[in-house]
Design a protein around this motif. Sequence first.
Motif, PDB file in Angstrom:
ATOM      1  N   ASP A 197      58.220  48.456  31.990  1.00 33.98           N
ATOM      2  CA  ASP A 197      59.312  49.020  31.204  1.00 33.98           C
ATOM      3  C   ASP A 197      60.485  48.061  31.309  1.00 33.98           C
ATOM      4  N   PRO A 198      60.984  47.543  30.181  1.00 34.55           N
ATOM      5  CA  PRO A 198      62.014  46.498  30.257  1.00 34.55           C
ATOM      6  C   PRO A 198      63.371  47.021  30.715  1.00 34.55           C
ATOM      7  N   ILE A 199      63.561  48.298  30.703  1.00 37.18           N
ATOM      8  CA  ILE A 199      64.890  48.842  31.050  1.00 37.18           C
ATOM      9  C   ILE A 199      64.982  49.149  32.542  1.00 37.18           C
ATOM     10  N   ILE A 200      64.053  49.904  33.066  1.00 35.43           N
ATOM     11  CA  ILE A 200      64.156  50.249  34.493  1.00 35.43           C
ATOM     12  C   ILE A 200      63.148  49.510  35.358  1.00 35.43           C
ATOM     13  N   GLY A 201      62.323  48.670  34.744  1.00 34.71           N
ATOM     14  CA  GLY A 201      61.436  47.822  35.540  1.00 34.71           C
ATOM     15  C   GLY A 201      60.242  48.532  36.132  1.00 34.71           C
ATOM     16  N   ARG A 202      59.890  49.683  35.603  1.00 34.46           N
ATOM     17  CA  ARG A 202      58.753  50.418  36.143  1.00 34.46           C
ATOM     18  C   ARG A 202      57.457  49.954  35.479  1.00 34.46           C
ATOM     19  N   GLY A 204      38.811  38.905  37.502  1.00 39.35           N
ATOM     20  CA  GLY A 204      39.690  38.272  36.524  1.00 39.35           C
ATOM     21  C   GLY A 204      41.005  37.811  37.108  1.00 39.35           C
ATOM     22  N   ASP A 205      41.800  37.175  36.269  1.00 35.26           N
ATOM     23  CA  ASP A 205      43.118  36.684  36.669  1.00 35.26           C
ATOM     24  C   ASP A 205      44.190  37.595  36.102  1.00 35.26           C
ATOM     25  N   LEU A 206      45.358  37.496  36.710  1.00 35.67           N
ATOM     26  CA  LEU A 206      46.437  38.391  36.300  1.00 35.67           C
ATOM     27  C   LEU A 206      46.996  38.048  34.922  1.00 35.67           C
ATOM     28  N   GLU A 207      47.101  36.730  34.630  1.00 38.90           N
ATOM     29  CA  GLU A 207      47.654  36.268  33.337  1.00 38.90           C
ATOM     30  C   GLU A 207      48.932  37.010  32.975  1.00 38.90           C
ATOM     31  N   ARG A 208      49.896  36.875  33.823  1.00 41.20           N
ATOM     32  CA  ARG A 208      51.197  37.481  33.553  1.00 41.20           C
ATOM     33  C   ARG A 208      51.798  36.833  32.319  1.00 41.20           C
ATOM     34  N   ARG A 209      52.294  37.616  31.390  1.00 38.91           N
ATOM     35  CA  ARG A 209      52.795  37.036  30.140  1.00 38.91           C
ATOM     36  C   ARG A 209      53.853  37.931  29.514  1.00 38.91           C
ATOM     37  N   GLY A 210      54.522  37.373  28.511  1.00 37.37           N
ATOM     38  CA  GLY A 210      55.541  38.132  27.790  1.00 37.37           C
ATOM     39  C   GLY A 210      55.160  38.270  26.328  1.00 37.37           C
ATOM     40  N   LYS A 211      55.575  39.368  25.754  1.00 36.51           N
ATOM     41  CA  LYS A 211      55.405  39.579  24.306  1.00 36.51           C
ATOM     42  C   LYS A 211      56.760  40.022  23.815  1.00 36.51           C
ATOM     43  N   GLY A 212      57.572  39.047  23.310  1.00 40.69           N
ATOM     44  CA  GLY A 212      58.947  39.397  22.979  1.00 40.69           C
ATOM     45  C   GLY A 212      59.645  39.839  24.241  1.00 40.69           C
TER      46      GLY A 212
END
Length: 341
Positions: free
Chosen positions: A7-12, A85-93
Amino acid sequence: MPELRKDPIIGRWVIIATERAKRPDQFAGQQKEGPVTEKPCPFCPGQESQTPPEIYAVRRGTPANAPGWKLRVVPSIAPFLRIEGDLERRGKGLYDLMNGIGAHEVIIETNEHVANMADLSEEQISRVITCYIDRIIDLEKDKRFKYVLVFKNHGWVAGGGRIKHSRSQLIATPVNPKRVKEELVGARLYYDYHERCIFCDLLKQELASKDRLIIDIDGFIAITPFAARFPFEVWILPKKHSADFINLEVAQRMDLARIMKVVLAKLKIGLNDPPYNYVLHTAPFRRQKVGYWKSIDNDYHWHIEIMPRLTRVAGFEWGTGFYICSLPPEDAAKFLREVKV
Ligand SMILES: [Zn+2]
Ligand SMILES: [Zn+2]
Ligand SMILES: [Zn+2]
């Protein structure tokens, strides 16, 4: 592949369970009690082929995945997270996500078809405690994981499913759970200011006042917390300071088993076998961000939180994060103190 989304607002972080997703209409009219299953219990001896191959077992000389065990751990048949598998941390916008990597294991606590942990022997519960420790130590070796949450769902309402065979679960996650982080941050702030562990201070105060004390035996106490979220919420804490559950000595495991059995039996007898959840809150793996976790061994203090599911979380709780507890914890403690076990 399930997904972890932030969640981009509270980081959950949440887990979006793509693989075990239900159709929207399957949520309608969820039953209060589960349907009775006719099939033999997959967690009983002789049914080992009904579960995935075991990861861990307490057995004497018998081959893996055969009868002759006292406790077994198997991967969840419907895991919330995938081990490969790998975590592949990524952003979408502005959104962050990663692959839903983790471990999800089921700890079959006994070879007897017993529903409630309260009815296991102290020896058997101490075996379960040792198993928790062994599994956490093993999963720590996997560098993708930051935390292992051990928990139990007992009864249908608490997510215990339709099979009434005592078991607990653990999930290893690649991010620290928000609830744990909040505790860590709170404990560190207190320590920064007072140079004392907040849980140790809380223990001292509860032992002195006795208002919320349920039982004090063998180096552990059970209390109802001052700001309880649920009626009959109970915390079990070691009296001796310790941040990490895995450091619990062998001799103390039987003592912890004893207090767990007493508390669970009090809930079972006093409240007519209510559904409940418990969680083990212990320190996260301390290898990343060395600076951040520097004081954790001093400021955090492991504990078990038991939450009987007697009321439902409703609109106000969801909207605010406030819980409304319909029973003062002092009354709950008095009631539980008086339940004879
Ligand atoms: Zn069974
Ligand atoms: Zn402490
Ligand atoms: Zn906690």
